[in-house]
Design a protein around this motif. Structure first.
Motif, mmCIF file in Angstrom:
data_model
loop_
_atom_site.group_PDB
_atom_site.id
_atom_site.type_symbol
_atom_site.label_atom_id
_atom_site.label_comp_id
_atom_site.label_asym_id
_atom_site.label_seq_id
_atom_site.Cartn_x
_atom_site.Cartn_y
_atom_site.Cartn_z
ATOM 1 N N SER A 89 29.127 -2.545 44.791
ATOM 2 C CA SER A 89 30.162 -2.896 45.821
ATOM 3 C C SER A 89 31.030 -2.012 46.566
ATOM 4 O O SER A 89 31.162 -1.805 47.578
ATOM 5 C CB SER A 89 30.896 -4.141 45.419
ATOM 6 N N ASP A 93 31.111 -0.725 50.359
ATOM 7 C CA ASP A 93 32.506 -0.672 51.126
ATOM 8 C C ASP A 93 33.007 0.787 51.564
ATOM 9 O O ASP A 93 33.389 0.698 52.820
ATOM 10 C CB ASP A 93 33.714 -1.267 50.044
ATOM 11 N N SER A 96 30.708 1.490 54.597
ATOM 12 C CA SER A 96 31.174 0.648 55.767
ATOM 13 C C SER A 96 32.134 1.183 56.245
ATOM 14 O O SER A 96 32.447 1.121 57.689
ATOM 15 C CB SER A 96 31.167 -0.789 55.291
ATOM 16 N N LYS A 119 27.877 -5.486 53.618
ATOM 17 C CA LYS A 119 29.519 -5.212 53.733
ATOM 18 C C LYS A 119 29.515 -4.889 55.029
ATOM 19 O O LYS A 119 28.764 -4.289 55.830
ATOM 20 C CB LYS A 119 29.848 -4.196 52.957
ATOM 21 N N LYS A 127 27.340 -12.192 57.222
ATOM 22 C CA LYS A 127 27.407 -11.456 55.695
ATOM 23 C C LYS A 127 26.705 -12.768 54.872
ATOM 24 O O LYS A 127 26.157 -12.198 53.886
ATOM 25 C CB LYS A 127 28.607 -11.382 55.452
#
Length: 262
Positions: A89, A93, A96, A119, A127
């Protein structure tokens, strides 16, 4: 077998598994039969099925039954996927944010790739809609990255029934064309979907390895060509590879593959 008997047999099989899971030294047939109040013939039949599926194994020395290696595969897949989303994760992030693009995480299920997370900078229902979707391996950058950990022969076997329908203007239409692409992907360490899954979209992906050095997932970023003419696969690839390397490190990868050179 009537449905009620099937449910009863399933319930009894779980009773056996739970019993063996709580008995460190295992149990013999008589103990299983007595502790679960099952006829020995019923217990023996159910255990036979569980042995065939490798959920139970029998010690030839003691005659005792224990949980088998089948559970290792089930549990490792579950734990890997659970840990994978957690460990990936932050890196997703960051990718992105640095690219401004949507970022996808996928795993392979047999001859398809499956989205497990995404993401993006703008909150979107996409999403949530994308997670769980399955797409072909042969025309997606994520799919090709997932294939990078397999040998050419393994890919041939896996995709033996694939008909290679065209999805975009540059879709591979046969196994030889795909294998040539995969070899180039292995050489440079990343894969490209250049309008292969759908027109006007480019996508770059890289494989994620686990502690064994095996490819367990892939991460990608994609963009619309008309909206981002300045974006090039060669400039996006290092960012995606860095993201994949971070996730791989978090999953215990040390940079050494357990597989021979392909």
């Amino acid at each position: 077998m009537p449905s009620e008997l099937k449910v009863q047999s399933l319930d009894r099989a779980f009773d056996i598994l739970e019993l063996l899971g709580n008995e460190q030294n295992g149990c013999n047939l008589i103990q299983i039969s007595e502790m679960l109040k099952l006829p020995k013939s019923t217990a023996h039949r159910l255990i036979g099925v569980l042995i065939q599926r490798e959920y139970v194994r029998k010690s030839e020395d003691t005659g005792r039954y224990r949980l088998g290696p089948g559970f290792i595969s089930l549990c490792s897949n579950y734990l890997n996927n659970l840990e994978l989303k957690t460990e990936s994760s932050p890196a997703m992030d960051e990718l992105s944010v640095s690219t401004g693009n949507v970022v996808f995480l996928a795993i392979r299920q047999e001859d398809k790739m499956v989205y497990v997370d995404s993401k993006e900078q703008i909150n979107s229902l996409r999403k949530y809609a994308i997670v769980g979707q399955r797409k072909p391996l042969y025309c997606t950058s994520l799919g090709k990255s997932l294939l990078m950990g397999l040998s050419d022969e393994e890919i041939r076997t896996l995709l033996a029934n694939e008909t290679f329908p065209r999805q975009g203007p540059n879709t591979h239409t046969n196994i030889e064309s795909l294998l040539q692409d995969i070899r180039e992907c292995r050489r440079r360490g990343w894969s490209l979907d250049d309008q292969e899954a759908e027109p006007a979209i480019n996508c770059v992906a890289a494989p994620i390895h686990d502690y064994r050095g095996q490819v367990i997932a892939a991460v990608s970023t994609s963009w619309v060509l008309a909206l981002h003419p300045e974006m090039r696969p060669e400039t996006m690839a290092p960012l995606v590879m860095r993201c994949a390397a971070t996730i791989s490190f978090n999953m215990g990868y040390t940079g050494k593959s357990s597989r021979p050179e392909l």
